[in-house]
Design an enzyme around this catalytic site. Structure first.
Site, PDB file in Angstrom:
ATOM      1  N   ARG A 198       0.826  -1.214   0.000  1.00 26.57           N
ATOM      2  CA  ARG A 198       0.000   0.000   0.000  1.00 26.57           C
ATOM      3  C   ARG A 198       0.858   1.261   0.000  1.00 26.57           C
ATOM      4  NH1 ARG A 198      -3.688  -0.205   4.826  1.00 26.57           N
ATOM      5  NH2 ARG A 198      -1.843  -1.185   5.683  1.00 26.57           N
ATOM      6  N   ASN A 217      -6.304  -2.852   2.048  1.00 25.71           N
ATOM      7  CA  ASN A 217      -6.281  -4.310   2.075  1.00 25.71           C
ATOM      8  C   ASN A 217      -7.723  -4.806   2.137  1.00 25.71           C
ATOM      9  OD1 ASN A 217      -3.487  -4.530   2.132  1.00 25.71           O
ATOM     10  ND2 ASN A 217      -3.377  -4.553   4.352  1.00 25.71           N
TER      11      ASN A 217
END
Length: 95
Positions: free
Chosen positions: A21, A39
């Site tokens: 990320r 996520n």
């Protein structure tokens, strides 16, 4: 005139717990792509990204590599019509 496109991406592989990320956020900001990354409970990473076609193509290519510890198996991309009012690119909590 530049046409802005929005896509929803689902990235599968070893993409959680490896800095994916953060990597995606850095790439998006460098390319001028807006949106968010998070996520998912099933082990994937989901992103909603907006930008011009060239920037999005370059972003998806960067996401195919990912950070050093990641292994990207597939990226599923689908057009999305979600309204984009936010600027920048942010990390969100797991969904």
């Amino acid at each position: 005139m530049t046409v802005m496109t929005t896509q929803r991406l689902f990235v599968s592989g070893r993409v959680q717990g490896v800095g994916y990320r953060d990597y995606a956020t850095r790439q998006a900001r460098a390319l001028g792509v807006t949106g968010w990354v998070r996520n998912t409970r099933d082990g994937r990473v989901e992103m909603l990204v907006s930008g011009d076609d060239e920037a999005l193509q370059r972003f998806v290519e960067a996401c195919r590599s990912g950070p050093p510890l990641a292994r990207v198996d597939t990226i599923e991309a689908q057009p999305d019509n979600e309204e984009r009012s936010a600027r920048g690119f942010t990390k969100r909590f797991t969904a």
